[in-house]
Design a protein around this motif. Structure first.
Motif, mmCIF file in Angstrom:
data_model
loop_
_atom_site.group_PDB
_atom_site.id
_atom_site.type_symbol
_atom_site.label_atom_id
_atom_site.label_comp_id
_atom_site.label_asym_id
_atom_site.label_seq_id
_atom_site.Cartn_x
_atom_site.Cartn_y
_atom_site.Cartn_z
ATOM 1 N N SER A 227 2.180 9.771 -10.451
ATOM 2 C CA SER A 227 1.389 9.854 -11.679
ATOM 3 C C SER A 227 0.264 10.874 -11.581
ATOM 4 C CB SER A 227 0.788 8.476 -12.005
ATOM 5 O OG SER A 227 1.791 7.497 -12.128
ATOM 6 N N ASN A 228 0.268 11.684 -10.488
ATOM 7 C CA ASN A 228 -0.789 12.676 -10.245
ATOM 8 C C ASN A 228 -2.161 12.031 -10.173
ATOM 9 O OD1 ASN A 228 0.797 15.060 -10.050
ATOM 10 N ND2 ASN A 228 0.963 15.130 -12.285
ATOM 11 N N LEU A 229 -2.204 10.850 -9.573
ATOM 12 C CA LEU A 229 -3.458 10.146 -9.343
ATOM 13 C C LEU A 229 -3.721 10.071 -7.842
ATOM 14 C CD1 LEU A 229 -2.963 7.229 -11.913
ATOM 15 C CD2 LEU A 229 -4.392 9.279 -12.202
ATOM 16 N N ASN A 230 -4.963 9.849 -7.485
ATOM 17 C CA ASN A 230 -5.357 9.809 -6.079
ATOM 18 C C ASN A 230 -5.756 8.406 -5.653
ATOM 19 O OD1 ASN A 230 -5.139 12.707 -5.852
ATOM 20 N ND2 ASN A 230 -7.088 12.824 -6.955
ATOM 21 N N VAL A 231 -5.586 8.149 -4.362
ATOM 22 C CA VAL A 231 -6.080 6.905 -3.783
ATOM 23 C C VAL A 231 -7.574 7.057 -3.576
ATOM 24 C CG1 VAL A 231 -5.991 5.354 -1.802
ATOM 25 C CG2 VAL A 231 -3.887 6.419 -2.657
ATOM 26 N N GLY A 232 -8.333 6.149 -4.136
ATOM 27 C CA GLY A 232 -9.783 6.195 -3.974
ATOM 28 C C GLY A 232 -10.214 5.418 -2.743
ATOM 29 N N TYR B 185 0.827 -1.202 0.000
ATOM 30 C CA TYR B 185 0.000 0.000 0.000
ATOM 31 C C TYR B 185 0.864 1.255 0.000
ATOM 32 C CZ TYR B 185 -3.466 3.427 1.559
ATOM 33 O OH TYR B 185 -4.279 4.527 1.660
ATOM 34 N N PHE B 186 1.984 1.211 0.743
ATOM 35 C CA PHE B 186 2.912 2.345 0.770
ATOM 36 C C PHE B 186 3.468 2.617 -0.628
ATOM 37 C CE2 PHE B 186 7.233 4.005 1.103
ATOM 38 C CZ PHE B 186 7.009 5.161 1.850
ATOM 39 N N GLU B 187 3.898 1.545 -1.315
ATOM 40 C CA GLU B 187 4.446 1.702 -2.668
ATOM 41 C C GLU B 187 3.380 2.202 -3.635
ATOM 42 O OE1 GLU B 187 7.778 -1.919 -2.462
ATOM 43 O OE2 GLU B 187 5.738 -2.288 -3.218
ATOM 44 N N ALA B 188 2.154 1.684 -3.485
ATOM 45 C CA ALA B 188 1.068 2.079 -4.377
ATOM 46 C C ALA B 188 0.761 3.567 -4.242
ATOM 47 C CB ALA B 188 -0.183 1.261 -4.077
ATOM 48 N N ARG B 189 0.776 4.071 -3.024
ATOM 49 C CA ARG B 189 0.518 5.510 -2.822
ATOM 50 C C ARG B 189 1.589 6.358 -3.494
ATOM 51 N NH1 ARG B 189 -0.798 7.094 3.262
ATOM 52 N NH2 ARG B 189 1.458 6.693 3.369
ATOM 53 N N GLU B 190 2.837 5.915 -3.402
ATOM 54 C CA GLU B 190 3.928 6.659 -4.027
ATOM 55 C C GLU B 190 3.793 6.644 -5.553
ATOM 56 O OE1 GLU B 190 6.415 8.369 -2.366
ATOM 57 O OE2 GLU B 190 5.142 7.947 -0.629
ATOM 58 N N ILE B 191 3.418 5.484 -6.100
ATOM 59 C CA ILE B 191 3.256 5.360 -7.562
ATOM 60 C C ILE B 191 2.130 6.267 -8.044
ATOM 61 C CG2 ILE B 191 2.624 3.785 -9.434
ATOM 62 C CD1 ILE B 191 3.990 1.534 -7.790
ATOM 63 N N LEU B 192 1.024 6.251 -7.318
ATOM 64 C CA LEU B 192 -0.119 7.075 -7.708
ATOM 65 C C LEU B 192 0.223 8.566 -7.610
ATOM 66 C CD1 LEU B 192 -3.071 5.129 -6.026
ATOM 67 C CD2 LEU B 192 -2.531 5.254 -8.463
ATOM 68 N N ALA B 193 0.902 8.953 -6.544
ATOM 69 C CA ALA B 193 1.279 10.358 -6.386
ATOM 70 C C ALA B 193 2.200 10.810 -7.506
ATOM 71 C CB ALA B 193 1.951 10.563 -5.024
#
Length: 275
Positions: free
Chosen positions: A206-211, A196-204
């Motif tokens: 890419s200028n995407l948000n965690v839904g 989950y930590f890595e996913a948040r970094e990847i999304l950030a």
């Protein structure tokens, strides 16, 4: 004794007239000197003492015959402490001498105020809320998100500040605002198998948000939990890449065990035809 004998030999009426004459003369002298003593009728123009220190302002006003009283205090972050911020009567007013001039001075230590909750407000509403608390808007940072021009985060000295925390009046609050979703569509990042930590970094990145985040019952460490499902997925049922715009969100499902990823290969390009 001779003076006393002369007084006693006078008639009562004569002595009464003398006493009344002395009393009238006393009142004439008193009322004649009253206007001089009180400077009755003398008027002066109030000088401008704003921006002066209390000592300087008091000396200037008392020299002109005014009384001085510090009535109130206020905090202005752009003004040095203990300077006169406001005066009543105001500069230029014509008043009688001996009038009291009331001063409002700038405080030495700023008062503490609770940080308001600005997240989700429009920029205009956030600005009005800050001003009501005597707080200032510092920098504004724009980040892609679907709710255009709304506050996504509130920062103090570069760090998130929680609502209700006591901060000095006059502090500069940085607002992270939504710039709306981007116009360009990019492939959805593959998050399955990441923590989950890595996913948040990847999304950030890419200028995407965690839904929405759905957590399996066996998860004890959220940041270390693994992504076993995401929506939208990396690819659709035909193996084609799904596209997403900056500012949109990706929903995540977390589990304690790292999943085995299903490798869906992209369809092979059609063979070249010979002409």
């Amino acid at each position: 004794m001779k003076l006393f004998d002369n007084i006693t030999k006078r008639s009562f009426g004569f002595n009464l007239l003398v006493i009344l004459g002395v009393i009238v003369l006393f009142f004439i002298i008193f009322f004649s000197s009253l206007s001089f003593l009180t400077r009755h009728g003398e008027e002066v123009t109030v000088p401008d003492v704003r921006g002066k220190s209390i000592k300087e302002a008091t000396a200037a006003l008392e020299k002109m015959g005014f009384e001085v009283e510090v009535r109130d205090s206020i905090y202005i972050d752009t003004m040095p402490a203990l300077l006169v911020y406001e005066q009543t009567p105001e500069r230029g007013d014509v008043v009688k001498v001996n009038r009291t001039i009331y001063l409002t001075v700038n405080k030495v230590v700023p008062p503490m105020v609770p940080m308001p909750d600005l997240e989700g407000l429009t920029y205009r509403s956030a600005e009005m809320t800050l001003r009501a608390r005597r707080l200032n808007i510092g920098d504004t940072i724009y980040k892609p998100d679907f709710a255009t021009n709304t506050v996504l985060e509130q920062l103090l000295n570069g760090k998130p500040i929680k609502p209700g925390k006591e901060i000095p009046e006059g502090s500069n609050i940085t607002l992270v605002l939504s710039s709306g979703t981007g116009s360009m569509e990019n492939p959805v990042p593959d998050l399955v198998g990441s923590t989950y930590f890595e996913a948040r970094e990847i999304l950030a990145a890419s200028n995407l948000n965690v839904g929405t985040v759905l957590i399996d019952g066996g998860v004890t460490d959220t940041l270390g939990a693994f992504i076993f499902k995401q929506s939208p997925a990396r690819r659709n049922e035909l193996g084609e890449l799904n596209l997403i715009r900056a500012g949109e969100s990706v929903d995540l499902w977390l589990t304690a065990t790292k999943p085995v990823k299903d490798s869906i290969a992209a369809p092979a390009p059609p063979p070249a035809t010979e002409e």
